[in-house]
Scaffold this active site. Structure first.
Site, PDB file in Angstrom:
ATOM      1  CE  LYS A 273      -1.293   2.286   3.211  1.00 19.21           C
ATOM      2  NZ  LYS A 273      -1.130   3.620   3.859  1.00 19.21           N
TER       3      LYS A 273
ATOM      4  CG  ASP B 144      -6.874   2.634   2.284  1.00 19.47           C
ATOM      5  OD1 ASP B 144      -7.844   2.377   1.529  1.00 19.47           O
ATOM      6  OD2 ASP B 144      -6.646   3.776   2.706  1.00 19.47           O
TER       7      ASP B 144
END
Length: 343
Positions: A245, A264
């Site tokens: 991420k 996320d």
């Protein structure tokens, strides 16, 4: 020195760029968890640090106004606002906001491909992806693990005050440059960061700063803009504290990888609840991250990361607290599953 937040206060110290709201909305972009060094210094005026200079930005109809402030003199007194040096400062802002990318045409294309995007887009025009300094972007996003915007912003401010060069003080608010790699790679950096409340992130910030300083260097990190997305992500993921991420955030917001889709818990939920996909299963693994990113790239095309930024901003605004809490949304971009003159 008092902030001069309107061009009418001192017009010789302000410049403007043509920029309609459909191309840029400062209030949306600067509070959407992409960057953490801007604050609303007065209604509609945003002050922050960019390229080692302190700027105030303001929008008026179809123009983006800006002014810069000089550095403090040796006796600590701030110099007055500096007259922008024209073409170069214009270039910096155009580059930072990527104003050469025409946003309305992209919105139309994304809306034609995706009715859900079209439904959201009218309420959130002008959401674009910033082009940030790669070192600052990377080290800032390492701080986003299991965090939210207001806390991330405070952490980055403490980081800059402790390790960065002081630039000036405006209305009793000091502004500092983002720290150098060498400052954050020092032997005592981790301990100092822990004392500043960084917790386990202290090791990752100092460790990644050290790894970059001893390896790629800042120039090498910036040169990742020229390599394929997968290679850039692989290099980033080898750094301490950098998972998929965070790597995708840096790829999208600093390394010109418009196809990068940072996934996320917000984006995962959007994919499952709004698009009816079963992607990701019960946990957000690297495989699930890849599957969700591929889904959105197939839907939105080569600038999927930009389209996702619009939906992310909309989702973030929906989850914000009542008036007076701007920029305090929980689980911002930072929530990692592991982590003419304005009046």
């Amino acid at each position: 020195m008092a902030l001069r937040d309107t061009p009418s206060a001192c017009p010789a110290l302000w410049r403007c760029l043509p920029c309609p709201p459909a191309e840029l909305r400062l209030d949306l972009v600067l509070t959407s968890g992409q960057a953490f060094r801007w604050r609303e210094s007065s209604p509609g005026a945003w002050t922050g640090v960019l390229g080692g200079r302190v700027w105030t930005l303001r929008q008026d109809r179809d123009r983006l106004w800006y002014t810069l402030y000089g550095e403090e003199e040796e006796d600590g007194r701030p110099v007055e606002a500096a007259k922008p040096d024209g073409a170069e400062t214009d270039r910096i802002l155009r580059d930072y906001f990527q104003l050469d990318v025409g946003l309305p045409a992209l919105y139309r294309a994304w809306g034609a491909a995706d009715p859900l995007f079209r439904k959201v887009a009218d309420d959130f025009p002008g959401v674009r992806v910033l082009r940030q300094d790669p070192v600052e972007c990377l080290l800032s996003f390492i701080c986003t693990s299991n965090n939210h915007i207001s806390r991330i912003t405070a952490m980055i401010e403490r980081l800059c005050q402790a390790f960065g060069r002081r630039l000036c003080c405006l209305d009793a608010q000091p502004f500092h440059a983002f720290p150098s790699l060498s400052a954050l790679a020092g032997a005592d950096a981790e301990a100092r960061l822990r004392a500043l409340g960084f917790g386990y992130r202290a090791r990752f910030v100092s460790g990644s700063a050290r790894a970059i300083a001893e390896g790629l260097g800042a120039d090498g990190l910036r040169q990742l803009r020229a390599v394929p997305y997968a290679e850039a992500r692989r290099v980033l993921c080898a750094l301490p504290g950098v998972g998929t991420k965070v790597a995708d955030c840096v790829c999208l917001m600093a390394l010109d990888k418009a196809e990068a889709v940072p996934v996320d818990t917000h984006v995962w939920r959007i994919a499952q609840q709004r698009y009816g996909t079963a992607l990701g299963g019960k946990s957000l693994t690297p495989r699930a991250h890849q599957e969700i990113g591929d889904f959105f790239r197939g839907l939105w095309g080569p600038r999927a990361g930009w389209a996702q930024a619009v939906l992310f901003c909309a989702d973030l605004r929906k989850g914000q607290e009542p008036a007076g809490s701007r920029g305090r949304a929980k689980g911002a971009r930072g929530r990692d599953s592991r982590g003419d003159g304005p009046p």
